[in-house]
Design an enzyme around this catalytic site. Structure first.
Site, PDB file in Angstrom:
ATOM      1  N   TYR A 217     -13.478 -69.700 107.914  1.00 34.37           N
ATOM      2  CA  TYR A 217     -13.835 -69.125 108.983  1.00 34.37           C
ATOM      3  C   TYR A 217     -14.465 -70.095 110.032  1.00 34.37           C
ATOM      4  CZ  TYR A 217     -16.614 -66.641 112.392  1.00 34.37           C
ATOM      5  OH  TYR A 217     -17.163 -66.517 113.551  1.00 34.37           O
TER       6      TYR A 217
ATOM      7  N   ASP B 247     -16.454 -66.907  99.605  1.00 32.68           N
ATOM      8  CA  ASP B 247     -16.713 -65.933 100.705  1.00 32.68           C
ATOM      9  C   ASP B 247     -15.424 -64.911 100.590  1.00 32.68           C
ATOM     10  OD1 ASP B 247     -16.303 -64.633 103.102  1.00 32.68           O
ATOM     11  OD2 ASP B 247     -16.831 -66.268 104.370  1.00 32.68           O
TER      12      ASP B 247
ATOM     13  N   ARG C 231     -40.263 -58.853 107.375  1.00 33.30           N
ATOM     14  CA  ARG C 231     -39.378 -60.065 107.259  1.00 33.30           C
ATOM     15  C   ARG C 231     -39.094 -60.590 105.862  1.00 33.30           C
ATOM     16  NH1 ARG C 231     -41.657 -65.034 107.413  1.00 33.30           N
ATOM     17  NH2 ARG C 231     -43.425 -64.417 108.477  1.00 33.30           N
TER      18      ARG C 231
ATOM     19  N   LYS D  53     -17.493 -56.731 108.633  1.00 31.59           N
ATOM     20  CA  LYS D  53     -16.149 -56.589 108.398  1.00 31.59           C
ATOM     21  C   LYS D  53     -15.955 -55.291 107.439  1.00 31.59           C
ATOM     22  CE  LYS D  53     -15.286 -60.353 110.388  1.00 31.59           C
ATOM     23  NZ  LYS D  53     -16.447 -60.895 111.393  1.00 31.59           N
TER      24      LYS D  53
END
Ligand code: PLP
Length: 427
Positions: free
Chosen positions: A135, A211, A81, A236
Site C-alpha cells: 500500500y 498486512d 489513551r 476496509k
C-alpha cells in the site's frame, strides 16, 4: 471457626470452549458491567476511578510494563489513551477471528497500526525486508520516515519467492519481514509459510508481519502459516461500510504484542470508544460480507476476462502462473473481492471507464459493501517513482476494483456497459 468450615460461595459452571463465530459476539463482554444492556454500551470517559490507591499503583505497574499481571488478574482501568472498556471488548472479540491468535490491539487507522508495530520492533541500524508493491502509504513510511531514522528497507518484488528467501537470509541485522499479500493493487501473492520458515533460520529470528487487509480475516490466516503479527486497516472489510477509519494488530504471542501496547500508550493512537463500538458491531458479519463480495467478484472477473477492452485481469482465481496457483491453493480459502484490470488504451481508456461507471463509484479505499473503482497510478500509488511503478506493475491502464455485496447482475451490467463505451471510443 476453622477455615474448612467456612461455606464456599457456589462456583459458576466452567464455560465450555466456544468457536470463533460465537466468540466474536460474546467474548470479553459482561452485560452486567453495562447495566444489563444486551450489547455493549459506549464508555466515553477519559479517566477511571480507582477502587483504592493500591489498585492504582498496581494498574500503573502493569500498564508501564514494570509488573506482569497474575493469571486471571484484571488490572483496573486508568486513562483512555492507555485502554478503555470499548477497546477491551473489541480486542477480545477481534482475536478469535484470526486462527491461532491470542491478543488484539486496536488503533485509530491502519497506518497507525503499521507504524506502531514497526516502531515497537525496530531500532536504528536494523533492517526490514518487504514485498512490493505495498500500500502506497506503507511504502512511503518505510522509505521516507524509517530510512532517515537509520532503519534500512530492502524491497523484494511480490511473487519472487527465491528473492524473498535470499533477502531474508542475507540482510544484516534484520528485525522485521513485512509481507502484503495479495499485493495492492496487483494482487500478486507472497508465500507466508516460506517467508516464516526463512525467518526461523535466522538467529535472532526477525518478526514476520503480514498486512492481511485484503483477504483477512475470512480467507487467509497468516498466524497459522507461521507469521507473528497480522496487521489490518480496519477501515476496509473489518468495518465494511466505508464510514470509519481504524486499524488492528492481531498476534499469537503476548510477548510480541506487549511492546506494541506500550508504544500505543505513548503515541496516543488507540481507537476511540465510539469507533470501537461501531467496529465491534460490524465484526459478527465480516465473514458473511466477505463471502458474498467474493462470490460477486468471481462473476465480475469472468466478464472482465472475456471483454475486448481489457487486456489483462489480475484476480487470484484467474492466475496462470503455476507458483502463484500453488500459493493461492495453500494459503487462501477464497479469491476475495479485489480485482485489478489493465485496459487497452492506457490512461485515457482507464479514465473513460471510470467516468462511464454508474453503479460502481470512483473512489479510493476498498472492502465496503458498495463497489468502488480507482486508478492507482494517479491516486493511491501516485507517490511512486517511475522505477517503483515498473517494479510494482502499476501501469497507466490499470484500474483497481473493490467489489461489494450488491446484486451481481447489476454489477456485471454496469461494468459491461462502461467497457462497451470504452471499446466504441477506440473503434
Ligand atoms: C493494504 C492496506 N494496508 C494499510 C492501509 C492503510 O490503512 P488506513 O487507511 O486505515 O490507515 C491501506 C489503505 O488503503 C491498505 O489498502
Amino acid at each position: 471457626m476453622s477455615a474448612a468450615k467456612i461455606p464456599h460461595p457456589p462456583q459458576p459452571d466452567p464455560e465450555p470452549p466456544r468457536r470463533p463465530r460465537t466468540e466474536v459476539i460474546t467474548r470479553g463482554f459482561d452485560p452486567m458491567l453495562s447495566v444489563g444492556s444486551a450489547r455493549p454500551a459506549v464508555f466515553r470517559s477519559s479517566t477511571y476511578v480507582f477502587s483504592s490507591p493500591e489498585a492504582a499503583e498496581r494498574a500503573f505497574d502493569i500498564a508501564t510494563g514494570r509488573a506482569q499481571p497474575a493469571p486471571g488478574e484484571h488490572p483496573e482501568l486508568i486513562y483512555s489513551r492507555l485502554n478503555h472498556p470499548n477497546a477491551e471488548i473489541l480486542e477480545a472479540q477481534l482475536a478469535p477471528l484470526e486462527t491461532d491468535a491470542r491478543e488484539a490491539l486496536v488503533f485509530n487507522s491502519g497506518m497507525a497500526a503499521i507504524m506502531t508495530a514497526l516502531m515497537a520492533h525496530m531500532q536504528p541500524g536494523q533492517g526490514i525486508v518487504f514485498t512490493v508493491p505495498l500500500y502506497g502509504g506503507t511504502e512511503h513510511l518505510i522509505q521516507d520516515f524509517l530510512a532517515p531514522l537509520g532503519m534500512r528497507g530492502r524491497p523484494v518484488p511480490a511473487g519472487d519467492g527465491p528473492g524473498l528467501q535470499r533477502a531474508i537470509a542475507e540482510m544484516p541485522n534484520l528485525a522485521v519481514v513485512l509481507l502484503e499479500t495479495p499485493a495492492n493493487p496487483t494482487l500478486i501473492m507472497a508465500d507466508i509459510a516460506q517467508a516464516a520458515a526463512a525467518a526461523s533460520r535466522r538467529q535472532p529470528r526477525p518478526i514476520v508481519m503480514v498486512d492481511n487487509t485484503l483477504l483477512g480475516p475470512a480467507f487467509q490466516h497468516p498466524l497459522a502459516l507461521g507469521a507473528d503479527l497480522c496487521l489490518y486497516s480496519a477501515t476496509k472489510y473489518l468495518s465494511g461500510f466505508s464510514d470509519m477509519i481504524g486499524g488492528a494488530i492481531i498476534g499469537a504471542d503476548p510477548a510480541l504484542m506487549h511492546p506494541i501496547r506500550l508504544k500505543r500508550s505513548l503515541f496516543g493512537n488507540i481507537l476511540q470508544p465510539d469507533e470501537c463500538w461501531i467496529l465491534d458491531g460490524r465484526l459478527p458479519t465480516v465473514g458473511l460480507r466477505m463471502q458474498r463480495a467474493s462470490e460477486n467478484a468471481e462473476r465480475v472477473a469472468e466478464l472482465l476476462a472475456r471483454h475486448r477492452a481489457v487486456s489483462r485481469v489480475f484476480y487470484p482465481r484467474l492466475v496462470r502462473d503455476l507458483e502463484q496457483q500453488r500459493i493461492i491453493a495453500a494459503q487462501c480459502d477464497a479469491p476475495g473481492a479485489m480485482i485489478s484490470i489493465e485496459l487497452r488504451g492506457g490512461k485515457p481508456a482507464a479514465f473513460e471507464f471510470l467516468r462511464r461507471l454508474k453503479l460502481a463509484r470512483n473512489a479510493v479505499s476498498l472492502g465496503g459493501v458498495e463497489t468502488l473503482a480507482c486508478h492507482p497510478k494517479t491516486t493511491t500509488h501516485s507517490g511512486f517513482t517511475e522505477a517503483q511503478f515498473a517494479t510494482a506493475g502499476v501501469t497507466d491502464g490499470l484500474v483497481r476494483l473493490s467489489i461489494g455485496i450488491e446484486d451481481w447482475r447489476d454489477l456485471v451490467a454496469d461494468f459491461e456497459s462502461a467497457l462497451d463505451a470504452v471499446t466504441r471510443l477506440q473503434l
